[in-house]
Scaffold this active site. Structure first.
Site, mmCIF file in Angstrom:
data_model
loop_
_atom_site.group_PDB
_atom_site.id
_atom_site.type_symbol
_atom_site.label_atom_id
_atom_site.label_comp_id
_atom_site.label_asym_id
_atom_site.label_seq_id
_atom_site.Cartn_x
_atom_site.Cartn_y
_atom_site.Cartn_z
ATOM 1 N N TYR A 243 -12.145 -1.325 -8.063
ATOM 2 C CA TYR A 243 -12.481 -0.141 -7.281
ATOM 3 C C TYR A 243 -13.353 0.869 -8.014
ATOM 4 C CZ TYR A 243 -10.238 -0.727 -2.805
ATOM 5 O OH TYR A 243 -9.947 -1.136 -1.529
ATOM 6 N N ALA A 254 -4.511 2.367 -1.750
ATOM 7 C CA ALA A 254 -3.275 1.598 -1.577
ATOM 8 C C ALA A 254 -3.224 1.060 -0.149
ATOM 9 C CB ALA A 254 -2.064 2.469 -1.883
ATOM 10 N N HIS A 255 -4.050 0.047 0.126
ATOM 11 C CA HIS A 255 -4.145 -0.470 1.497
ATOM 12 C C HIS A 255 -2.786 -0.959 1.990
ATOM 13 C CE1 HIS A 255 -8.489 -0.155 1.713
ATOM 14 N NE2 HIS A 255 -8.587 -0.762 0.539
ATOM 15 N N ASP A 256 -2.220 -1.923 1.297
ATOM 16 C CA ASP A 256 -0.922 -2.446 1.727
ATOM 17 C C ASP A 256 0.180 -1.414 1.525
ATOM 18 O OD1 ASP A 256 -1.974 -4.904 2.488
ATOM 19 O OD2 ASP A 256 -1.698 -5.771 0.503
#
Length: 336
Positions: A243, A254-256
């Site tokens: 990133y 923090a996608h998930d």
């Protein structure tokens, strides 16, 4: 826009039973850690899928997190190795060749004899209305389970999906795509087109990209010194390797993680939109969106047929960060 509650309702805090379907890469590992840190969450099973890493590595990575948590009793089921159509796309350029940034001595591959698809169908049939389904990767396992049981979503209490991109962007905004739906378009069509009772939730990249873990979070995790926090910090540092090229800083989304906190604490959500889903190929990916404008208006060419899906449009960033970092800092919940 609608302001809607999402199952499970947060009062009172009864034990929440969850089946996680994951392509266990770096942010998936953080999601599992979050759930394992909650005293009111019971993980019924973890099913694995390709995506961030091949499906066998996904299962090994699950086992690695469970070993760290002292929860090797949780069953792990091996899922599909490729999409319904075409070849698997593996995001090793993000998550490393092993899916965990190539930094850890991982656990051995150990899975149940029962397949992921069989487990997803069985757990729903045996526990109607009692278990939340939480897909964090490509939707192939879920689509295959729906082929077996078209009423599957009527048997889960909620289905909270990390994938999609919310409504169409505001004028001048960017079209967003996500890897989870792009990795298997046919599966996405089956999943978002399945019969539901208002319990399917899209936590898309329109909001997960805003769930930023900044430099201070890594400093906090590294300063604690426990095996749990050290592992969480190394996972975050490995994610930042990718990133940093997006923002020029060692921070990441923090996608998930956001999807998992929404599953557990839906009260952090401050905005929703609800409607059917459509699909637009875009830049070698797929824009999977609620078929409404950013203002909640119909599209000029009309509204497609299909069941309604609830999508998150905004969330309490401070409360998300507090809960998420606390879980990554404090360790697994005791099994009292």
């Amino acid at each position: 826009m609608a302001s809607l509650p999402v199952p499970p309702v947060d009062a009172p805090r009864a034990r929440q039973r969850v089946l996680v379907d994951t392509d266990t890469g770096l942010d998936d590992a953080h999601s599992l850690m979050y759930l394992l840190a909650q005293p009111d969450v019971e993980i019924e099973a973890i099913t694995t899928i390709y995506g961030n890493t091949p499906v066998e590595d996904s299962a090994r990575n699950v086992r690695t997190v469970l070993r760290l948590a002292g929860r090797e009793d949780i069953p792990v089921h091996l899922g599909e190795a490729a999409p319904i159509e075409g070849e698997a796309s593996i995001a090793d350029f993000v998550h490393g060749t092993d899916g965990l940034g190539d930094r850890f001595e991982r656990a051995e591959l150990r899975v149940e004899d029962e397949s992921a698809v069989d487990a997803i169908v069985r757990i729903a049939a045996e526990n109607p209305g009692e278990v939340d389904l939480h897909p964090l990767g490509p939707l192939t396992n879920i689509a295959r389970a729906l082929e077996r049981d078209p009423d599957l979503f009527l048997k889960y209490r909620s289905i909270v999906i990390m994938g999609g991109a919310g409504p169409y962007p505001a004028p001048g905004g960017a079209t967003l795509t996500d890897a989870n739906t792009a990795n298997d378009r046919r599966a996405a069509e089956i999943v978002f087109g399945a019969r539901n009772n208002g319990n399917v939730v899209m936590v898309g990249v329109n909001v997960t990209a805003q769930a930023i873990l900044d430099e201070h979070v890594l400093s906090v995790l590294r300063g604690i010194g426990t095996p749990w926090a050290t592992f969480a910090g190394e996972v975050l540092d490995a994610y930042n390797d990718f990133y940093q090229h997006k923002w020029g800083r060692r921070i990441s989304s923090a996608h998930d993680g956001l999807a998992t906190v929404v599953l557990h604490r839906p009260e952090i959500v401050t905005g929703w939109i609800e409607g059917p889903v459509d699909y637009t190929p875009y830049a070698d990916s797929l824009a999977t969106r609620i078929a409404l404008t950013s203002d909640g208006l119909p599209l000029v060419w009309g509204t497609p047929d299909g069941p309604s899906v609830r999508a998150v449009t905004s969330f309490d960033k401070t409360e998300f960060l507090r809960r998420f970092v606390q879980a990554l800092s404090t360790g697994p919940a005791s099994r009292g």
